[in-house]
Design a protein around this motif. Sequence first.
Motif, PDB file in Angstrom:
ATOM      1  N   THR A  22      15.782  12.047 -56.354  1.00 21.68           N
ATOM      2  CA  THR A  22      17.131  12.387 -55.732  1.00 21.68           C
ATOM      3  C   THR A  22      16.408  13.203 -55.493  1.00 21.68           C
ATOM      4  N   ASP A  26      21.828  16.416 -52.189  1.00 20.63           N
ATOM      5  CA  ASP A  26      21.859  17.735 -52.322  1.00 20.63           C
ATOM      6  C   ASP A  26      24.018  16.587 -52.899  1.00 20.63           C
ATOM      7  N   ALA A  27      24.423  17.374 -53.465  1.00 21.48           N
ATOM      8  CA  ALA A  27      25.716  17.221 -53.784  1.00 21.48           C
ATOM      9  C   ALA A  27      27.176  17.334 -52.440  1.00 21.48           C
ATOM     10  N   ASP A  28      27.734  16.227 -52.457  1.00 19.72           N
ATOM     11  CA  ASP A  28      29.237  16.412 -51.357  1.00 19.72           C
ATOM     12  C   ASP A  28      30.093  17.337 -52.626  1.00 19.72           C
ATOM     13  N   ASP A  29      30.212  18.509 -51.569  1.00 14.72           N
ATOM     14  CA  ASP A  29      31.245  19.456 -52.152  1.00 14.72           C
ATOM     15  C   ASP A  29      32.622  18.859 -51.714  1.00 14.72           C
ATOM     16  N   THR A  32      32.664  16.292 -55.602  1.00 15.47           N
ATOM     17  CA  THR A  32      32.594  17.360 -56.381  1.00 15.47           C
ATOM     18  C   THR A  32      34.097  17.933 -56.760  1.00 15.47           C
ATOM     19  N   PHE A  61      21.459   8.270 -50.795  1.00 14.49           N
ATOM     20  CA  PHE A  61      21.445   8.867 -51.937  1.00 14.49           C
ATOM     21  C   PHE A  61      21.900   7.214 -52.776  1.00 14.49           C
TER      22      PHE A  61
END
Length: 128
Positions: A22, A26-29, A32, A61
């Motif tokens: 993973t 990238d993390a989804d804003d 978050t 993901f």
Amino acid sequence: MSDRDDDRTGPDRDLARLAAATARIDADDRFTAAVLRAATASDPLARLAAATDGLEPDAGFTEAMVRAATASAVPARPAIADGIVRSGRPALVVTALAAAASVLFFLQTQRDVDSAIMASVEALEASE
């Protein structure tokens, strides 16, 4: 992988494999921000559910998680002998203590029986 991978425990290896699978995601804003808004609310779980209701799962993901989960080997089922070996030493100590206690109990009981017999024999000799 480095030479130190052999020193890791099973969960550490699984976590490292999951992190590697993973790493490119990238993390989804929006996610978050929704989590942070919900965490500061009075009822965090209800607010979290409401705030993330419109978010769709990221296919990348999900695929990375499935790849990481299927890449790990199924752990072998432990043998019965493993449990015996692991509990053998405490069981041996408990057994030795129980044997010592039973010997002491036997000696104490034997002494009491001998005293009772001698008292009855003395009473018979005195009555003759």
